[in-house]
Write an enzyme that holds these catalytic residues in place. Structure first.
Site, short mmCIF file in Angstrom:
data_model
loop_
_atom_site.label_atom_id
_atom_site.label_comp_id
_atom_site.label_asym_id
_atom_site.label_seq_id
_atom_site.Cartn_x
_atom_site.Cartn_y
_atom_site.Cartn_z
N HIS A 85 -26.60 -8.18 -19.10
CA HIS A 85 -25.26 -8.96 -19.25
C HIS A 85 -25.83 -10.19 -18.96
CE1 HIS A 85 -21.64 -10.15 -17.21
NE2 HIS A 85 -21.90 -10.87 -16.25
N GLU A 90 -19.44 0.87 -11.11
CA GLU A 90 -18.68 -0.64 -10.71
C GLU A 90 -19.35 -1.88 -12.01
OE1 GLU A 90 -18.30 -3.66 -7.31
OE2 GLU A 90 -19.48 -2.13 -7.36
#
Ligand code: GAR
Length: 197
Positions: free
Chosen positions: A117, A151
């Protein structure tokens, strides 16, 4: 043989960095591992060309052809599971794969599902990370390799790299600086994982 399956949606430069490192550092002999296949949810993903040229199996699964996220993820899992070998579960690597995965899919691969990310998580999960870092007045940006959990953009951190945000930087300038670091830390984090398995 431990098969690594890489999921992409675009240029695939992280995927290419992983493939090149696996070849250069001979993951085949060192870890009994190889990058076996690249799967894209977009037929236009530039990374598919590199993958095919490097002798990897490629698959396109267009998410738009499926009625629901669950249907897409089920089809994806059935392609991935073709690369399972007895006693050697696939290592699944998200490399610029721009789809949110269902919790059922994530739990099926949990512990062997990695993502990169473009932010220093837990800061800036989600999209437009570099612009958000500029807007927040951050002096550094970076990238995070992490295990994927239910999540979005959370999960145990395996590696991070930090780069400066310079006066006048655009989001694109930061993205390019961060990407160079991504190409270093992602293959390294995967090698570390393979070494300890
Ligand atoms: C990378 O910067 C990666 O961190 C980011 O997309 C880019 C893909 O580049 N991933 C995400 O934003 C995931 N939420 P690449 O296709 O050249 O590897």
């Amino acid at each position: 043989m431990k098969n690594i399956v890489i999921l992409i949606s675009g240029g695939g430069s992280n995927m290419a960095a992983i493939v090149k490192t696996a070849q250069r550092d001979n993951w085949h002999d060192k870890f009994g591992a190889r990058v076996a296949a690249v799967i894209s949810n977009k037929a236009s993903a530039g990374g598919l060309v590199f993958a095919a040229e490097n002798g990897l199996a490629t698959h396109v699964l267009d998410h738009k052809a499926f009625a629901s996220r669950e249907d897409f993820d089920a089809a994806l899992a059935s392609v991935i599971d073709r690369y399972e070998e007895p006693g050697r579960p696939v290592l699944l690597v998200l490399a610029g794969f721009m789809r949110i995965l269902t919790s059922g899919f994530v739990s099926r691969y949990e512990g062997r599902l990695l993502n990169i990310h473009p932010s220093l998580l837990p800061a800036f999960p989600g999209l437009h990370t570099h612009q958000r870092a500029i807007d927040a007045g951050c002096q550094v940006a970076g990238a995070t390799v992490h295990q994927v959990t239910a999540e979005l953009d959370h999960g145990p951190i395996l590696a991070q790299a930090v780069v400066p945000i310079l006066p006048g930087d655009t989001a694109d300038a930061i993205a390019a600086r961060v990407l160079t670091q991504e190409h270093r830390i992602y293959p390294q984090a995967i090698a570390d994982l393979l070494r300890h398995q």
